[in-house]
Design a protein around this motif. Sequence first.
Motif, PDB file in Angstrom:
ATOM      1  N   LYS A 105      14.657  -0.035  44.620  1.00  0.00           N
ATOM      2  CA  LYS A 105      15.347  -1.051  45.418  1.00  0.00           C
ATOM      3  C   LYS A 105      16.094  -2.044  44.543  1.00  0.00           C
ATOM      4  CE  LYS A 105      12.828  -0.845  49.751  1.00  0.00           C
ATOM      5  NZ  LYS A 105      12.229  -1.614  50.876  1.00  0.00           N
ATOM      6  N   ARG A 106      16.137  -1.758  43.240  1.00  0.00           N
ATOM      7  CA  ARG A 106      16.903  -2.613  42.339  1.00  0.00           C
ATOM      8  C   ARG A 106      17.508  -1.739  41.242  1.00  0.00           C
ATOM      9  NH1 ARG A 106      11.291  -5.107  39.866  1.00  0.00           N
ATOM     10  NH2 ARG A 106      11.543  -4.258  37.768  1.00  0.00           N
ATOM     11  N   ALA A 107      18.595  -2.256  40.639  1.00  0.00           N
ATOM     12  CA  ALA A 107      19.346  -1.439  39.682  1.00  0.00           C
ATOM     13  C   ALA A 107      18.616  -1.256  38.355  1.00  0.00           C
ATOM     14  CB  ALA A 107      20.718  -2.075  39.425  1.00  0.00           C
ATOM     15  N   ASP A 108      17.767  -2.204  37.969  1.00  0.00           N
ATOM     16  CA  ASP A 108      17.068  -2.088  36.683  1.00  0.00           C
ATOM     17  C   ASP A 108      15.834  -1.190  36.845  1.00  0.00           C
ATOM     18  OD1 ASP A 108      15.853  -4.031  38.265  1.00  0.00           O
ATOM     19  OD2 ASP A 108      15.094  -5.161  36.551  1.00  0.00           O
ATOM     20  N   SER A 109      16.110   0.052  37.235  1.00  0.00           N
ATOM     21  CA  SER A 109      15.058   1.029  37.515  1.00  0.00           C
ATOM     22  C   SER A 109      15.421   2.365  36.897  1.00  0.00           C
ATOM     23  CB  SER A 109      14.894   1.230  39.031  1.00  0.00           C
ATOM     24  OG  SER A 109      14.624   0.029  39.704  1.00  0.00           O
ATOM     25  N   VAL A 110      14.410   3.173  36.658  1.00  0.00           N
ATOM     26  CA  VAL A 110      14.621   4.562  36.279  1.00  0.00           C
ATOM     27  C   VAL A 110      13.830   5.443  37.236  1.00  0.00           C
ATOM     28  CG1 VAL A 110      15.051   4.066  33.837  1.00  0.00           C
ATOM     29  CG2 VAL A 110      12.713   4.588  34.608  1.00  0.00           C
ATOM     30  N   VAL A 111      14.363   6.620  37.486  1.00  0.00           N
ATOM     31  CA  VAL A 111      13.669   7.616  38.286  1.00  0.00           C
ATOM     32  C   VAL A 111      13.303   8.775  37.386  1.00  0.00           C
ATOM     33  CG1 VAL A 111      13.885   9.298  40.158  1.00  0.00           C
ATOM     34  CG2 VAL A 111      14.782   6.982  40.456  1.00  0.00           C
ATOM     35  N   ILE A 112      12.049   9.200  37.438  1.00  0.00           N
ATOM     36  CA  ILE A 112      11.578  10.352  36.669  1.00  0.00           C
ATOM     37  C   ILE A 112      11.395  11.511  37.624  1.00  0.00           C
ATOM     38  CG2 ILE A 112       9.717  11.270  35.237  1.00  0.00           C
ATOM     39  CD1 ILE A 112       9.200   8.373  34.303  1.00  0.00           C
ATOM     40  N   ASP A 113      12.195  12.550  37.430  1.00  0.00           N
ATOM     41  CA  ASP A 113      12.111  13.767  38.240  1.00  0.00           C
ATOM     42  C   ASP A 113      11.028  14.654  37.636  1.00  0.00           C
ATOM     43  OD1 ASP A 113      12.553  16.087  39.701  1.00  0.00           O
ATOM     44  OD2 ASP A 113      14.249  16.705  38.455  1.00  0.00           O
ATOM     45  N   SER A 114       9.967  14.908  38.394  1.00  0.00           N
ATOM     46  CA  SER A 114       8.822  15.639  37.852  1.00  0.00           C
ATOM     47  C   SER A 114       8.986  17.157  37.907  1.00  0.00           C
ATOM     48  CB  SER A 114       7.543  15.240  38.590  1.00  0.00           C
ATOM     49  OG  SER A 114       7.593  15.674  39.942  1.00  0.00           O
ATOM     50  N   SER A 115      10.125  17.661  38.397  1.00  0.00           N
ATOM     51  CA  SER A 115      10.262  19.107  38.587  1.00  0.00           C
ATOM     52  C   SER A 115      10.219  19.895  37.279  1.00  0.00           C
ATOM     53  CB  SER A 115      11.556  19.426  39.341  1.00  0.00           C
ATOM     54  OG  SER A 115      12.693  19.053  38.584  1.00  0.00           O
ATOM     55  N   GLY A 116      10.454  19.231  36.141  1.00  0.00           N
ATOM     56  CA  GLY A 116      10.323  19.908  34.854  1.00  0.00           C
ATOM     57  C   GLY A 116       8.886  20.059  34.404  1.00  0.00           C
ATOM     58  N   LEU A 117       7.959  19.458  35.147  1.00  0.00           N
ATOM     59  CA  LEU A 117       6.527  19.542  34.841  1.00  0.00           C
ATOM     60  C   LEU A 117       5.865  20.357  35.946  1.00  0.00           C
ATOM     61  CD1 LEU A 117       6.041  15.777  33.886  1.00  0.00           C
ATOM     62  CD2 LEU A 117       6.318  17.711  32.306  1.00  0.00           C
ATOM     63  N   GLY A 118       6.140  21.651  35.961  1.00  0.00           N
ATOM     64  CA  GLY A 118       5.725  22.493  37.068  1.00  0.00           C
ATOM     65  C   GLY A 118       4.845  23.661  36.679  1.00  0.00           C
ATOM     66  N   ARG A 119       4.049  23.504  35.634  1.00  0.00           N
ATOM     67  CA  ARG A 119       3.256  24.630  35.144  1.00  0.00           C
ATOM     68  C   ARG A 119       1.840  24.631  35.722  1.00  0.00           C
ATOM     69  NH1 ARG A 119       6.802  23.336  31.018  1.00  0.00           N
ATOM     70  NH2 ARG A 119       5.736  21.350  30.690  1.00  0.00           N
ATOM     71  N   VAL A 120       1.300  25.833  35.848  1.00  0.00           N
ATOM     72  CA  VAL A 120      -0.131  26.004  36.106  1.00  0.00           C
ATOM     73  C   VAL A 120      -0.826  25.939  34.751  1.00  0.00           C
ATOM     74  CG1 VAL A 120      -1.936  27.538  36.959  1.00  0.00           C
ATOM     75  CG2 VAL A 120       0.253  27.399  38.166  1.00  0.00           C
ATOM     76  N   ILE A 121      -1.689  24.967  34.558  1.00  0.00           N
ATOM     77  CA  ILE A 121      -2.354  24.786  33.268  1.00  0.00           C
ATOM     78  C   ILE A 121      -3.508  25.765  33.108  1.00  0.00           C
ATOM     79  CG2 ILE A 121      -3.647  23.153  31.839  1.00  0.00           C
ATOM     80  CD1 ILE A 121      -2.061  20.890  33.248  1.00  0.00           C
ATOM     81  N   SER A 122      -4.304  25.939  34.154  1.00  0.00           N
ATOM     82  CA  SER A 122      -5.434  26.860  34.069  1.00  0.00           C
ATOM     83  C   SER A 122      -5.885  27.272  35.461  1.00  0.00           C
ATOM     84  CB  SER A 122      -6.611  26.230  33.306  1.00  0.00           C
ATOM     85  OG  SER A 122      -7.156  25.144  34.046  1.00  0.00           O
ATOM     86  N   ILE A 123      -6.379  28.500  35.556  1.00  0.00           N
ATOM     87  CA  ILE A 123      -7.028  29.000  36.767  1.00  0.00           C
ATOM     88  C   ILE A 123      -8.414  29.470  36.348  1.00  0.00           C
ATOM     89  CG2 ILE A 123      -7.003  30.746  38.590  1.00  0.00           C
ATOM     90  CD1 ILE A 123      -3.945  30.787  38.339  1.00  0.00           C
ATOM     91  N   ASP A 124      -9.439  28.874  36.903  1.00  0.00           N
ATOM     92  CA  ASP A 124     -10.820  29.189  36.527  1.00  0.00           C
ATOM     93  C   ASP A 124     -11.515  29.851  37.711  1.00  0.00           C
ATOM     94  OD1 ASP A 124     -13.566  29.160  35.891  1.00  0.00           O
ATOM     95  OD2 ASP A 124     -13.310  27.410  34.583  1.00  0.00           O
ATOM     96  N   GLU A 125     -11.667  31.163  37.652  1.00  0.00           N
ATOM     97  CA  GLU A 125     -12.278  31.903  38.757  1.00  0.00           C
ATOM     98  C   GLU A 125     -13.796  31.751  38.797  1.00  0.00           C
ATOM     99  OE1 GLU A 125     -10.416  35.805  39.992  1.00  0.00           O
ATOM    100  OE2 GLU A 125      -9.759  35.710  37.896  1.00  0.00           O
ATOM    101  N   THR A 126     -14.382  31.275  37.720  1.00  0.00           N
ATOM    102  CA  THR A 126     -15.829  31.054  37.705  1.00  0.00           C
ATOM    103  C   THR A 126     -16.177  29.719  38.349  1.00  0.00           C
ATOM    104  OG1 THR A 126     -16.064  32.385  35.694  1.00  0.00           O
ATOM    105  CG2 THR A 126     -17.875  30.896  36.247  1.00  0.00           C
ATOM    106  N   ASP A 127     -15.513  28.654  37.880  1.00  0.00           N
ATOM    107  CA  ASP A 127     -15.769  27.322  38.428  1.00  0.00           C
ATOM    108  C   ASP A 127     -14.924  27.037  39.667  1.00  0.00           C
ATOM    109  OD1 ASP A 127     -17.597  26.853  36.431  1.00  0.00           O
ATOM    110  OD2 ASP A 127     -16.125  25.928  35.088  1.00  0.00           O
ATOM    111  N   MET A 128     -14.038  27.965  40.024  1.00  0.00           N
ATOM    112  CA  MET A 128     -13.193  27.879  41.219  1.00  0.00           C
ATOM    113  C   MET A 128     -12.368  26.595  41.235  1.00  0.00           C
ATOM    114  SD  MET A 128     -13.456  30.708  42.868  1.00  0.00           S
ATOM    115  CE  MET A 128     -12.996  30.462  44.570  1.00  0.00           C
ATOM    116  N   THR A 129     -11.593  26.424  40.165  1.00  0.00           N
ATOM    117  CA  THR A 129     -10.666  25.301  40.068  1.00  0.00           C
ATOM    118  C   THR A 129      -9.326  25.796  39.541  1.00  0.00           C
ATOM    119  OG1 THR A 129     -11.274  24.724  37.796  1.00  0.00           O
ATOM    120  CG2 THR A 129     -12.533  23.675  39.571  1.00  0.00           C
TER     121      THR A 129
END
Length: 514
Positions: free
Chosen positions: A75-99
């Motif tokens: 709502k003011r000009a002294d702002s920045v917007v960070i587009d998170s679409s470049g941070l779109g990775r799956v870090i880990s899939i744990d089938e044992t702990d189901m996370t």
Amino acid sequence: MPLPDALDSAPSRLPDSEADFFGSDVYRRHATPAGVFRPSSIADLRAIVLAAAEAGLAIHTRGGGVSYTDAHLPKRADSVVIDSSGLGRVISIDETDMTVTVEPGISWKALDDALASYGLKVPFVGTFSGLAASVGGTISQNANGHGSNANGISADSVIAVEVLLPDGTFVRTGTTGSQAHWGHFRNYGPDLAGLFLGDSGALGIKTAITLKLLRRKPAHETASFTFPDFAALHGCMSTIAAMKIEEKSFGLDLALSQGQIARQDTGTMLSVAKGVWRSSPNALAGARSLVRMAAAGRRVLASAPYAAHYIADGYSAVEARAKIDAIRKVATGFGREIANSVPTVVRAMPFQPLHNMLGPAGERWVPLHGLLPHSRVASFHAAFSAYVESKRAEMDRKGAYIGAMFSSIGAGTFLYEPALYWKDELTPYHERMMEPRYLASLPRHAANPEGAALVEEIRTEIIGLMHAHGAGHFQVGKLYPYARERDEGALALLQAIKAQVDPRGLLNPGALGI
């Protein structure tokens, strides 16, 4: 305004021509940000945040951008917007702990696709807008969606979060905050994760999110019902919600049934047919579903003022059928069963193209919603209906109309979601977010400032009406009056937390009203 050298020369900075788009959402925009950044790593993100904070710039993090509550808008000009679409990775899939642990910019569709090959899913599968909506944005906003009826809202699937503060500090919650690398248990002492769920980005920037996993259920059944009035719809939905047996359910009034749901272009309907075929357990079942849909056509959607649609999953066809039979037993006590075209489509294609960002005849669209206790739903509906009727003639003159969608949130809460439509010119946001082929099929409208002003007036007054009946909200953003109606002690605690994590008030100023 000029940016400091560290930001002006950052490799993740997007061209200035992108600033208007990334400073917009589905409904509107306010100020144009001084810069937009798309980091490709958490290290890049941290460097941008530190440089922006040192320069005293407001920091707004954008997920999929499909909000309508000013959630990420500067709502003011002294702002920045960070587009998170470049941070779109799956870090880990744990089938044992189901996370599963993901970066914040991954969409619900991308996450669901990644888990499908493992036979897994997140309990909260995602929002209807999951082609674009990100995991980080959704848990920052809270949302209802696919899987909510059985497994809770978006926050209920979260185990742990990693959050970046403006001073560069990382906060890790649950067992993630101990010697474990990624969390497996959320409630290790006080639930710190809850602070950052539904915070609208006001308390920290999500950098990693750990979610629960479940095995996918291979079988499903669907059913649809119509009702003579709203009281019958509400009675049915609230009774079934207390049984907690459906994966997803939603209700529609006639305006939405005949409009957004019924009027699909040929390309979309072909995609739907393919999705129904692929999601069916065998070729015969797929053929039966398509034949039923073709036979029903769209006429069933106009057969009554209200309709409700149910999806039940099971580990076997017997289990899924038993759930739908139990739903049917309740629903037919309130209304009558109709062809199940709508939930069949939704089950086959949970993440459809973003066509609902415009009305069926190219109208502009903005929704709003209230979370009401069941005891107050009838009185709110009566007041809402009377209010809409009082505005009917003016809406007709100015090219606007209203419809509504409904859902149960657990056993005790009802989601009442009006949607406003009005004839108006499109924005650059619509031109970019929607499929060109679909846009080309729609009428174009001239600028309609009187219609837009009326919609804003109605939206504001309906929110006031919701609060007079005790409503709460998802997606608080900068729209809903969260801080204005908090208990004094709760608001003081929230303000103290804000002062601790963001003492200069740089994170999404105005969000949550703090």
